[in-house]
Write a protein that holds these residues in place. Structure first.
Motif, PDB file in Angstrom:
ATOM      1  N   UNK A   1     -10.986  -1.370  -1.465  1.00 47.82           N
ATOM      2  CA  UNK A   1     -10.021  -1.688  -2.512  1.00 47.82           C
ATOM      3  C   UNK A   1      -8.741  -2.309  -1.966  1.00 47.82           C
ATOM      4  N   UNK A   2      -8.275  -1.827  -0.814  1.00 53.75           N
ATOM      5  CA  UNK A   2      -6.988  -2.284  -0.277  1.00 53.75           C
ATOM      6  C   UNK A   2      -7.124  -3.231   0.901  1.00 53.75           C
ATOM      7  N   UNK A   3      -8.292  -3.237   1.546  1.00 52.33           N
ATOM      8  CA  UNK A   3      -8.460  -4.051   2.741  1.00 52.33           C
ATOM      9  C   UNK A   3      -7.869  -3.425   3.994  1.00 52.33           C
ATOM     10  N   UNK A   4      -7.399  -2.177   3.884  1.00 54.28           N
ATOM     11  CA  UNK A   4      -6.792  -1.496   5.025  1.00 54.28           C
ATOM     12  C   UNK A   4      -7.861  -1.143   6.065  1.00 54.28           C
ATOM     13  N   UNK A   5      -7.531  -1.356   7.330  1.00 50.53           N
ATOM     14  CA  UNK A   5      -8.421  -0.953   8.412  1.00 50.53           C
ATOM     15  C   UNK A   5      -8.242   0.547   8.650  1.00 50.53           C
ATOM     16  N   UNK A   6      -9.310   1.316   8.487  1.00 47.24           N
ATOM     17  CA  UNK A   6      -9.244   2.769   8.595  1.00 47.24           C
ATOM     18  C   UNK A   6      -9.488   3.231  10.026  1.00 47.24           C
ATOM     19  N   UNK A   7     -10.387   2.570  10.712  1.00 45.65           N
ATOM     20  CA  UNK A   7     -10.704   2.987  12.077  1.00 45.65           C
ATOM     21  C   UNK A   7     -11.616   1.987  12.756  1.00 45.65           C
ATOM     22  N   UNK A   8     -11.900   2.258  14.011  1.00 46.37           N
ATOM     23  CA  UNK A   8     -12.730   1.365  14.820  1.00 46.37           C
ATOM     24  C   UNK A   8     -13.626   2.215  15.732  1.00 46.37           C
ATOM     25  N   UNK A   9     -14.864   1.775  15.898  1.00 50.97           N
ATOM     26  CA  UNK A   9     -15.792   2.523  16.730  1.00 50.97           C
ATOM     27  C   UNK A   9     -16.771   1.606  17.438  1.00 50.97           C
ATOM     28  N   UNK A  10     -17.388   2.124  18.493  1.00 54.27           N
ATOM     29  CA  UNK A  10     -18.318   1.334  19.297  1.00 54.27           C
ATOM     30  C   UNK A  10     -19.646   2.058  19.425  1.00 54.27           C
ATOM     31  N   UNK A  11     -20.690   1.282  19.699  1.00 56.20           N
ATOM     32  CA  UNK A  11     -22.005   1.837  19.950  1.00 56.20           C
ATOM     33  C   UNK A  11     -22.782   0.894  20.855  1.00 56.20           C
TER      34      UNK A  11
END
Length: 300
Positions: A77-87
């Motif tokens: 809805x807001x386009x806000x980046x909540x977090x980041x992760x790797x795999x």
């Protein structure tokens, strides 16, 4: 935070399905979140994962393949980046680099004395299963690609939805969590609740009788579906499943669905697949949780 926590508890009670959205992977001791469950959690929170970067390394000479995904979780809805992760995943992992076969299927150019083996018991008595190199690593590339993405996605979902504390509980506590009303949650945090051993799940989950609520499945079809699910989890094709079934039942299986006829035989094959998964690892979403002490105090 307490309101959100109760909302997630209610979500698990009404929507999440054991062994489909979460469950205990063979060889582990605590419930783990599966990719379908992660997708449902993201839908609940209004999140969407996007690929920030993908790094690949491959060799057409040796069949080696490695891939690393970096994902970002976005609030739609807001386009806000909540977090980041790797795999990351590669064909150097034992589950892709090797495969297990019966003694009769060990290639002639390999010396059995140099191979790892396991002693197993089949319907015709004890036998050995040998670990041999996977001669066709190229066929694993797509599986490795999907596994790397899955690891990044599930880990990122746990992080962004603050759900890792749920998946660090033991299985009995998970039963409680999925079955207790929000108003009783405070009591549950202090100890096991009265219905801890009920084994009951709502929203289509598994019941004490071993079948899905309202499914109407017979015991045989339940065991068959269990085997087909394990087949998918472990990346087996029909020929691979036939080989496993032949070892488990001690007779030649050519067409799995036709040649395996009874509930007991399907169960034997399923138990064999789970035993192998404990020994060599499972293809399914693995334990991607983190320390529950990372959570706020009221969510521990």
């Amino acid at each position: 935070m307490k309101q959100k926590y109760d909302a997630v508890q209610e979500f698990f009670k009404e929507v999440m399905v054991k062994d489909e959205d979460f469950g205990v992977i063979p060889g582990t001791q605590k419930p783990s979140l599966y990719k379908p469950g992660a997708e449902k959690l993201c839908e609940l929170y209004g999140f969407a994962a996007i690929v920030k970067s993908k790094e690949e390394e491959r060799s057409f000479d040796t069949g080696f393949y490695r891939v690393n995904f970096t994902l970002q979780m976005i609030h739609r809805a807001s386009g806000t980046i909540i977090g980041e992760g790797v795999g990351e995943c590669s064909t150097n992992e034992s589950k892709y680099m090797y495969r297990w076969v019966s003694e009769s299927k060990v290639p002639r150019h390999l010396d059995k004395e140099d191979l790892l083996f396991e002693e197993k018991n089949g319907s015709n008595g004890p036998y050995r299963s040998y670990r041999i190199p996977n001669e066709d690593l190229f066929s694993q590339w797509n599986t490795v690609l999907k596994m790397a993405y899955k690891r990044a996605y599930v880990g990122l979902t746990l992080q962004c939805t603050r759900s890792s504390g749920i998946f660090t509980q033991d299985e009995a506590e998970m039963d409680d969590y999925a079955d207790v009303a929000p108003e009783d949650r405070k009591q549950q945090r202090g100890g096991r609740t009265a219905n801890a051993s009920s084994g009951r799940y709502q929203g289509g989950g598994q019941q004490a009788g071993g079948s899905r609520s309202g499914s109407g499945q017979s015991g045989g079809s339940v065991q068959k579906n269990r085997v087909l699910g394990l087949m998918k989890q472990q990346g087996l094709d029909w020929n691979g499943l036939a080989d496993v079934a032949s070892m488990a039942l001690g007779r030649q299986i050519v067409k799995v669905v036709q040649d395996i006829k009874t509930e007991a035989e399907w169960k034997t094959v399923g138990d064999f697949l789970e035993a192998d998964a404990k020994a060599v690892g499972s293809d399914q979403p693995e334990d991607l949780g983190f320390d529950p002490n990372d959570l706020p105090p009221d969510l521990r």
